[in-house]
Design a protein around this motif. Structure first.
Motif, PDB file in Angstrom:
ATOM      1  N   ASN A 202      20.353 -45.112  -6.386  1.00  0.00           N
ATOM      2  CA  ASN A 202      19.397 -44.747  -7.175  1.00  0.00           C
ATOM      3  C   ASN A 202      20.134 -44.778  -9.246  1.00  0.00           C
TER       4      ASN A 202
ATOM      5  N   GLY B 177      12.646 -46.949  -4.939  1.00  0.00           N
ATOM      6  CA  GLY B 177      12.912 -45.783  -4.105  1.00  0.00           C
ATOM      7  C   GLY B 177      11.598 -45.723  -3.125  1.00  0.00           C
TER       8      GLY B 177
ATOM      9  N   THR C  66      12.941 -41.107   1.804  1.00  0.00           N
ATOM     10  CA  THR C  66      13.141 -39.824   2.486  1.00  0.00           C
ATOM     11  C   THR C  66      14.667 -39.440   2.230  1.00  0.00           C
ATOM     12  N   THR C  67      15.530 -41.008   1.435  1.00  0.00           N
ATOM     13  CA  THR C  67      16.972 -40.626   1.444  1.00  0.00           C
ATOM     14  C   THR C  67      16.851 -39.185  -0.105  1.00  0.00           C
ATOM     15  N   PRO C  68      17.643 -37.589   0.158  1.00  0.00           N
ATOM     16  CA  PRO C  68      17.320 -36.946  -0.571  1.00  0.00           C
ATOM     17  C   PRO C  68      17.398 -37.276  -1.842  1.00  0.00           C
ATOM     18  N   THR C  69      17.072 -36.601  -2.648  1.00  0.00           N
ATOM     19  CA  THR C  69      16.567 -37.211  -4.234  1.00  0.00           C
ATOM     20  C   THR C  69      17.834 -35.442  -5.019  1.00  0.00           C
ATOM     21  N   SER C  70      18.941 -36.229  -5.912  1.00  0.00           N
ATOM     22  CA  SER C  70      19.363 -35.050  -7.032  1.00  0.00           C
ATOM     23  C   SER C  70      18.506 -35.266  -8.199  1.00  0.00           C
TER      24      SER C  70
ATOM     25  N   ASP D 248      25.460 -49.607   0.059  1.00  0.00           N
ATOM     26  CA  ASP D 248      23.956 -49.247  -0.655  1.00  0.00           C
ATOM     27  C   ASP D 248      24.253 -49.646  -1.884  1.00  0.00           C
TER      28      ASP D 248
ATOM     29  N   SER E 127      17.386 -41.264  -6.135  1.00  0.00           N
ATOM     30  CA  SER E 127      19.203 -41.451  -4.136  1.00  0.00           C
ATOM     31  C   SER E 127      20.195 -41.009  -4.832  1.00  0.00           C
TER      32      SER E 127
END
Length: 309
Positions: free
Chosen positions: A298, A227, A239-243, A209, A295
């Motif tokens: 990121n 993003g 749509t990758t989940p963010t944290s 990635d 993500s």
């Protein structure tokens, strides 16, 4: 009250401390075998002292016992940190001695009582002990606890902890408390031969990635937030989940990360596609809190770029 001043209240209390890096001075002092200092503190204070495990940059130190045992343990910890400050200043050019700083972790439901109406209680504690006390505005990540930073001489800190204990005994937490648990540090990242690798122990593990992000960033200047799904950056899923991930950076290094008029931090934001928020400087603290949101890829790229700066 009289009993409290003598430190003799027969009440069992649990106080949680949040330490960053400094915990190694308790665990691994040069003059004693591993764990010997904390063992000595347990024996001499009569308090139970536990240090959270894991490869986290932060550790939680839990001190449990009757109030007099807790005060004794705090006194020993504060004196140990002052010794470390004195030792680090021996060959240093710094002339002003930094204060001892400890961070308590307190349930947010008790912070109102600690601050008092219009800040009256916290002002009273500052004035009567000589310690600097600051209650963080935000809760620690994924918890219902807030950090309370105490700075000053060991004597001021111990008097301050006594007064905070009184408040905590008089105003128990309301509802369930979700305790703060530090997250493990992310693995370091290197770029070599056009590929990204995470470092785990002695091994470099390929990270596809991040390799994709790195290659896209190199191919498509000027940088656009990664993003977003844009024609310039095909193949990245918005749509990758963010944290979120939090770092603490020493005040004397924050300038080189921000750059002139924010040029460097903006560049890092654009290259990584992550949102990066730098908290304002807190009086008495030698560190600044940095929150990275995005993500996982990121966040990892933003961390790498910040570490590289």
């Amino acid at each position: 009250d009289a009993k409290m001043t003598e430190g003799g209240l027969n009440v069992t209390l649990t106080i949680r401390l949040l330490m960053h890096g400094k915990v190694k001075h308790l665990l691994l002092p040069q003059q004693l075998p591993k764990g010997e200092t904390v063992k000595k503190m347990r024996e001499e204070s009569g308090a139970r002292i536990n240090i959270s495990e894991g490869s986290c940059p932060e550790r939680i130190v839990t001190i449990t016992g009757p109030t007099d045992a807790i005060f004794k343990a705090f006194s020993m910890i504060a004196l140990k940190f002052e010794e470390d400050i004195n030792a680090s200043m021996t060959n240093s050019t710094v002339t002003s001695k930094p204060p001892v700083t400890l961070r308590l972790v307190v349930p947010a439901s008790q912070c109102g009582s600690l601050i008092g109406k219009g800040g009256s209680k916290i002002k009273e504690i500052r004035e009567s002990t000589g310690a600097q006390v600051q209650v963080a505005g935000d809760m620690l990540p994924n918890s219902t606890e807030r950090a309370v930073t105490i700075s000053g001489t060991p004597d001021a800190i111990i008097q301050c902890v006594k007064q905070i204990c009184v408040v905590m005994l008089e105003s128990p937490p309301k509802g369930a408390t979700i305790p703060y648990r530090p997250k493990p540090a992310s693995a370091p990242i290197i770029f070599a031969g056009g590929q990204a690798f995470t470092i785990q122990g002695q091994y470099a593990i390929p990270h596809p990635d991040l390799t994709k992000l790195h290659q896209l960033a190199m191919q498509h200047p000027p940088f656009t937030p990664l993003g977003q799904t844009t024609p310039g950056f095909p193949g990245l899923d918005a749509t990758t989940p963010t944290s979120s991930h939090e770092l603490t950076i020493p005040n004397d290094l924050i300038g080189c990360i921000i750059g002139r008029q924010g040029s460097k931090i903006n560049e890092i934001r654009q290259m990584s596609g992550a949102q990066i928020k730098i908290a304002n400087a807190t009086e008495g603290s030698a560190e600044r809190q940095v929150t990275i949101t995005g993500s996982p890829a990121n966040i990892s790229l933003a961390q790498y770029l910040i570490n590289a700066r």
